[in-house]
Design a protein around this motif. Sequence first.
Motif, short mmCIF file in Angstrom:
data_model
loop_
_atom_site.label_atom_id
_atom_site.label_comp_id
_atom_site.label_asym_id
_atom_site.label_seq_id
_atom_site.Cartn_x
_atom_site.Cartn_y
_atom_site.Cartn_z
N LEU A 73 -16.70 -27.68 19.98
CA LEU A 73 -16.49 -28.77 20.93
C LEU A 73 -17.82 -29.26 21.47
O LEU A 73 -18.08 -30.47 21.53
N ALA A 74 -18.69 -28.34 21.86
CA ALA A 74 -20.01 -28.72 22.38
C ALA A 74 -20.80 -29.48 21.32
O ALA A 74 -21.45 -30.50 21.61
N ASN A 75 -20.76 -29.00 20.08
CA ASN A 75 -21.47 -29.69 18.99
C ASN A 75 -20.91 -31.09 18.79
O ASN A 75 -21.66 -32.05 18.61
N HIS A 76 -19.61 -31.21 18.83
CA HIS A 76 -18.96 -32.52 18.65
C HIS A 76 -19.37 -33.48 19.77
O HIS A 76 -19.72 -34.63 19.51
N LEU A 77 -19.34 -33.01 21.01
CA LEU A 77 -19.70 -33.87 22.14
C LEU A 77 -21.17 -34.27 22.07
O LEU A 77 -21.53 -35.40 22.41
N THR A 123 -14.14 -18.93 21.48
CA THR A 123 -15.61 -19.05 21.49
C THR A 123 -16.07 -20.02 20.42
O THR A 123 -16.91 -20.89 20.67
N ILE A 124 -15.49 -19.88 19.24
CA ILE A 124 -15.82 -20.82 18.16
C ILE A 124 -15.42 -22.24 18.57
O ILE A 124 -16.19 -23.19 18.38
N ALA A 125 -14.24 -22.39 19.15
CA ALA A 125 -13.76 -23.72 19.57
C ALA A 125 -14.70 -24.32 20.62
O ALA A 125 -15.02 -25.51 20.57
N ARG A 126 -15.14 -23.49 21.57
CA ARG A 126 -16.05 -23.98 22.61
C ARG A 126 -17.36 -24.47 21.99
O ARG A 126 -17.86 -25.52 22.34
N TYR A 155 -6.13 -26.40 23.73
CA TYR A 155 -7.45 -26.28 24.35
C TYR A 155 -8.28 -27.54 24.12
O TYR A 155 -8.88 -28.09 25.05
N LEU A 156 -8.30 -28.01 22.90
CA LEU A 156 -9.11 -29.18 22.55
C LEU A 156 -8.52 -30.47 23.12
O LEU A 156 -9.26 -31.37 23.53
N ARG A 157 -7.22 -30.59 23.17
CA ARG A 157 -6.57 -31.80 23.72
C ARG A 157 -6.91 -32.00 25.19
O ARG A 157 -6.98 -33.12 25.66
N ARG A 158 -7.11 -30.91 25.91
CA ARG A 158 -7.47 -31.02 27.32
C ARG A 158 -8.91 -31.48 27.50
O ARG A 158 -9.31 -31.86 28.60
N ARG A 159 -9.69 -31.46 26.43
CA ARG A 159 -11.11 -31.74 26.55
C ARG A 159 -11.61 -32.94 25.75
O ARG A 159 -12.73 -33.38 25.94
N LEU A 160 -10.77 -33.46 24.88
CA LEU A 160 -11.17 -34.59 24.04
C LEU A 160 -10.22 -35.77 24.25
O LEU A 160 -9.01 -35.56 24.41
N PRO A 161 -10.75 -37.00 24.20
CA PRO A 161 -9.92 -38.16 24.50
C PRO A 161 -9.01 -38.64 23.37
O PRO A 161 -7.99 -39.26 23.62
N ALA A 162 -9.38 -38.35 22.14
CA ALA A 162 -8.64 -38.93 21.01
C ALA A 162 -8.09 -37.84 20.10
O ALA A 162 -8.77 -36.85 19.80
#
Length: 126
Positions: free
Chosen positions: A68-72, A62-65, A21-28
Motif C-alpha cells: 500500500l505504501a509503495n502504491h501510494l 505487513t506485506i499489505a501495508r 484492509y485495502l478498501r478502507r485505505r484506497l479510493p478506487a
Amino acid sequence: MDRQQRCAELHRAYRPQILRYLRRRLPAEDQVEDVCADVFVKASRNLGQLRAKDKPVPWLYTIARHQLANHLRRIEQADHAQELLTAAWREAMEKSAEEGALDRVHAYRALATLPANDREALLLTT
C-alpha cells in the motif's frame, strides 16, 4: 503441502481480509484489486519467510501495508510528474506564442524590404 497449494490456501483464506484492509485505505476498487494482487504475488515469492509456527495474518498485513505504501508513493510521484509536465507544457506554449509572434514581426519587416514582385512570389509560395 507444496508451495503452490500453500499460496492458493493463503489466497483463498485471507484475500477477503486483505481486501477489506485495502478498501478502507484506497479510493478506487481497481486500485484495491491491483494492490491485493501485489500482496499475494509478494507473499508467494517470500513464502519461505513464513515459518510453520507463524500466523499468516500479521505477515500478510505487513506485506499489505508495504505494498500500500509503495502504491501510494507511485501515485504521488505520478501526480508530481504530471504537475511538472503540465507546467512545462504551459511554459512552452506561452514561449511558443511569444516567439511565434516575434518571428512573424521579423518576417514581415524582412518582406517589407523586398521589391514588390519578390514579396508577392514569397507570399504565394508559403
